[in-house]
Design an enzyme around this catalytic site. Structure first.
Site, mmCIF file in Angstrom:
data_model
loop_
_atom_site.group_PDB
_atom_site.id
_atom_site.type_symbol
_atom_site.label_atom_id
_atom_site.label_comp_id
_atom_site.label_asym_id
_atom_site.label_seq_id
_atom_site.Cartn_x
_atom_site.Cartn_y
_atom_site.Cartn_z
ATOM 1 N N HIS A 311 53.148 17.472 1.473
ATOM 2 C CA HIS A 311 51.774 17.702 1.946
ATOM 3 C C HIS A 311 51.592 17.027 3.292
ATOM 4 C CE1 HIS A 311 47.384 17.887 1.985
ATOM 5 N NE2 HIS A 311 47.519 18.834 1.069
ATOM 6 N N ASP A 368 49.605 22.999 -5.643
ATOM 7 C CA ASP A 368 50.168 24.308 -6.020
ATOM 8 C C ASP A 368 51.291 24.225 -7.038
ATOM 9 O OD1 ASP A 368 49.607 24.999 -2.631
ATOM 10 O OD2 ASP A 368 48.542 25.953 -4.294
HETATM 11 C C1 SDX Z 1 48.337 23.429 0.462
HETATM 12 O O1 SDX Z 1 46.430 20.838 4.237
HETATM 13 C C2 SDX Z 1 45.931 20.960 3.013
HETATM 14 O O2 SDX Z 1 45.060 20.254 2.616
HETATM 15 C C3 SDX Z 1 46.535 22.118 2.218
HETATM 16 C C4 SDX Z 1 46.139 22.180 0.744
HETATM 17 C C5 SDX Z 1 44.675 22.504 0.550
HETATM 18 O O3 SDX Z 1 44.106 22.132 -0.478
HETATM 19 O O4 SDX Z 1 44.139 23.228 1.448
HETATM 20 O O5 SDX Z 1 46.434 20.942 0.091
HETATM 21 C C6 SDX Z 1 46.904 23.314 0.022
HETATM 22 O O6 SDX Z 1 48.609 24.180 1.364
HETATM 23 C C7 SDX Z 1 49.391 22.565 -0.182
HETATM 24 C C8 SDX Z 1 50.804 22.744 0.446
HETATM 25 C C9 SDX Z 1 51.442 24.019 -0.141
HETATM 26 N N1 SDX Z 1 52.748 24.290 0.541
HETATM 27 C C10 SDX Z 1 53.920 24.090 -0.051
HETATM 28 O O7 SDX Z 1 54.055 23.614 -1.180
HETATM 29 C C11 SDX Z 1 55.128 24.548 0.786
HETATM 30 C C12 SDX Z 1 56.236 23.466 0.728
HETATM 31 N N2 SDX Z 1 55.785 22.265 1.469
HETATM 32 C C13 SDX Z 1 56.037 22.239 2.840
HETATM 33 O O8 SDX Z 1 56.545 23.270 3.551
HETATM 34 C C14 SDX Z 1 55.422 21.081 3.612
HETATM 35 O O9 SDX Z 1 55.514 19.960 2.830
HETATM 36 C C15 SDX Z 1 54.002 21.281 4.081
HETATM 37 C C16 SDX Z 1 53.852 22.557 4.830
HETATM 38 C C17 SDX Z 1 53.062 21.276 2.910
HETATM 39 C C18 SDX Z 1 53.660 20.108 4.981
HETATM 40 O O10 SDX Z 1 54.445 20.230 6.105
HETATM 41 P P1 SDX Z 1 54.403 19.128 7.287
HETATM 42 O O11 SDX Z 1 53.315 18.162 7.073
HETATM 43 O O12 SDX Z 1 54.447 19.871 8.584
HETATM 44 O O13 SDX Z 1 55.701 18.313 7.071
HETATM 45 P P2 SDX Z 1 57.130 18.703 7.648
HETATM 46 O O14 SDX Z 1 57.380 20.171 7.475
HETATM 47 O O15 SDX Z 1 57.235 18.148 9.031
HETATM 48 O O16 SDX Z 1 58.112 17.920 6.663
HETATM 49 C C19 SDX Z 1 58.471 16.559 6.926
HETATM 50 C C20 SDX Z 1 59.890 16.417 6.356
HETATM 51 C C21 SDX Z 1 60.882 17.434 6.937
HETATM 52 O O17 SDX Z 1 62.183 16.891 6.822
HETATM 53 P P3 SDX Z 1 62.874 16.201 8.159
HETATM 54 O O18 SDX Z 1 62.789 17.239 9.271
HETATM 55 O O19 SDX Z 1 62.049 14.962 8.441
HETATM 56 O O20 SDX Z 1 64.287 15.901 7.726
HETATM 57 O O21 SDX Z 1 59.875 16.666 4.949
HETATM 58 C C22 SDX Z 1 60.662 17.829 4.678
HETATM 59 C C23 SDX Z 1 60.823 18.582 5.977
HETATM 60 O O22 SDX Z 1 62.024 19.354 5.969
HETATM 61 N N3 SDX Z 1 59.919 18.614 3.685
HETATM 62 C C24 SDX Z 1 60.467 19.257 2.662
HETATM 63 C C25 SDX Z 1 59.395 19.821 1.958
HETATM 64 N N4 SDX Z 1 58.246 19.517 2.565
HETATM 65 C C26 SDX Z 1 58.570 18.772 3.644
HETATM 66 N N5 SDX Z 1 61.753 19.404 2.277
HETATM 67 C C27 SDX Z 1 61.972 20.135 1.151
HETATM 68 N N6 SDX Z 1 60.993 20.704 0.411
HETATM 69 C C28 SDX Z 1 59.702 20.570 0.782
HETATM 70 N N7 SDX Z 1 58.744 21.118 0.052
#
Ligand code: SDX
Length: 434
Positions: A311, A368
């Protein structure tokens, strides 16, 4: 700007031999921000923050969340108490009016929702035009946008009509969602009933049929209320920010909400609840080897992410996920259902929360991760899970749209950029281009 306090502190910025003093604002829960609204005029500099990870777009009195502590509250009330003690209609009223309704206010609001539950009969013909298997979110956003055509009187003086527009939207979006499901099943539409509550009406419109009358189950109604409450609002998430940006151009509420629905559809945002179910189903069909998916999620060369994890704001447990996970057990046992996907989800969570990759990045289950288990137990098809998210988030979107329109500091949203393209170069006529 609501009850923001311009603190005594200032932030000092040294640029090109000059020192700039930027005011610090402090929110009602102690959040601090550097107010950079005068930065460019004073220094010629802008700030750069792709994804707005460090940038506040506004001051808001609607929702507070603390990502480090895992705290979420609507208008000052903790999400745990609201989910336990309220109906979704009560919380929708709270989000849009700023206070919990009295019994009189709640009855009036419920009557408005009942009054506006139908959609124009000409709108029903729209469903015949969609090909089978049309994405429900595409249908929802276009139907919501079309409300402008059927209720044009609402478009003038929006703040005078906001209460009626809000009730119309909250009630009609529920009917549009159920009708689109019935159409996709080739079943006759089930119209809303005046004698049923908001959630019971939705379930009845979804699952009642002439040959198989739907029996309202209080456990299911309670679970649906809880899920919709937990999705009610979440400050400046992607879809809410979209509603605000669209609305900042002074476009009407229906068009702004339609924009928010499309942003929510994204698999990184509200579309994740559907993607989680598809992931858990695939793991189950492959024999339950969830460790393969953990490895894929950790592999930087693999674009796969463990959907439902991580998140932007929460760097500890998403408080909503904790509530939903417990509700899964309650609902499944009350309905005498055992779902292997819930067992897989729990094992996935347990392994991931011990894995350094997830621990180092503060990746926890988000809203989710478990919600689809309950939707599935209720009988809602996977491709409608994000529609359910939109149903829940609607009062929050409306509240933010109204707050923005009311904001004396309101400006049209128009971010700046840093240009990194070609420098000015001479034009080359077509005949001379090689
Ligand atoms: C919602 O914003 C809100 O409030 C949203 C929400 C709401 O109520 O409106 O809470 C609802 O959208 C929840 C999120 C649903 N999405 C997912 O579950 C999709 C999977 N999660 C991600 O793609 C990610 O965690 C996000 C999109 C939710 C957040 O992305 P960020 O904040 O841009 O973080 P990032 O992509 O920069 O990740 C930081 C690190 C990275 O690794 P490094 O580059 O540092 O090595 O964490 C890793 C990412 O690769 N990472 C994950 C991951 N989520 C982040 N690695 C594997 N699996 C994951 N799910």
């Amino acid at each position: 700007m609501g009850n923001v306090v311009v603190g005594q502190e200032t932030a000092e910025l040294k640029l090109d031999g000059k020192v700039y003093q930027l005011p610090v604002v402090v929110g009602s829960e102690g959040e601090k921000a550097i107010d950079i609204r005068a930065l460019r005029a004073q220094s010629g500099y802008i700030t750069l923050d792709s994804g707005f990870m460090n940038t506040g777009s506004c001051c808001s009195s609607i929702t507070f969340l603390d990502g480090e502590q895992g705290i979420l509250s609507y208008r000052g009330y903790g999400i745990e108490e609201l989910a336990e003690n309220c109906t979704f209609v009560e919380v929708a009223y709270l989000l849009d009016h700023g206070s919990l309704p009295t019994q009189t206010e709640l009855s009036k609001f419920s009557q408005m929702l009942g009054k506006y539950a139908m959609i124009h009969e000409d709108m029903i013909r729209f469903f015949d035009g969609y090909p089978p298997n049309s994405p429900p979110m595409a249908i929802l956003s276009s139907m919501v946008s079309s409300l402008c055509s059927f209720y044009p009187e609402m478009l003038d003086n929006p703040l005078e009509n906001i209460e009626e527009m809000a009730a119309r939207l909250i009630s009609k979006v529920r009917t549009i969602a159920a009708f689109s499901y019935k159409k996709s099943m080739g079943q006759p539409l089930v119209y809303p009933r005046h004698d049923l509550s908001y959630c019971a009406n939705f379930l009845n419109m979804m699952f009642d049929s002439p040959v198989n009358p739907y029996v309202i189950n209080d456990t299911v109604v309670r679970a649906l209320n809880k899920l919709l409450i937990l999705h009610g609002d979440h400050e400046q998430n992607c879809s809410t920010a979209t509603v605000r940006v669209a609305g900042s151009a002074r476009v009407n509420l229906y068009a702004s909400i339609s924009a928010g629905i499309n942003a929510l559809w994204g698999p990184l945002h509200g579309g994740a609840n559907q993607a989680v179910m598809e992931m858990l189903t695939q793991i189950h069909e492959e024999g339950g080897d969830y460790k393969k998916y953990i490895a894929k999620a950790k592999d930087p060369a693999d674009p796969f992410r463990l959907v439902g994890f991580g998140h932007r704001v929460y760097k500890t447990h998403d408080p909503r996920a904790l509530i939903i996970k417990k509700a899964c057990d309650d609902v499944l046992s009350a309905l005498n259902i055992s779902d292997p996907l819930l067992d897989i989800a729990k094992e996935l969570e347990e392994v991931a929360l011990k894995d350094p990759y997830f621990v180092e990045r503060n990746l926890y289950p988000n809203v989710d991760f478990y919600s689809g288990i309950i939707y599935r137990a209720i009988g809602i098809p996977t491709n409608m899970f994000t529609v359910m998210f939109a149903l829940g988030r609607l009062p929050g979107w409306i509240a933010h749209w109204k707050e923005m329109w009311d904001d004396p500091d309101w400006r049209i949203s128009r971010p700046r950029q840093v240009y990194v393209g070609p420098k000015r170069r001479p034009f080359v006529p077509l005949a001379e281009r090689t």
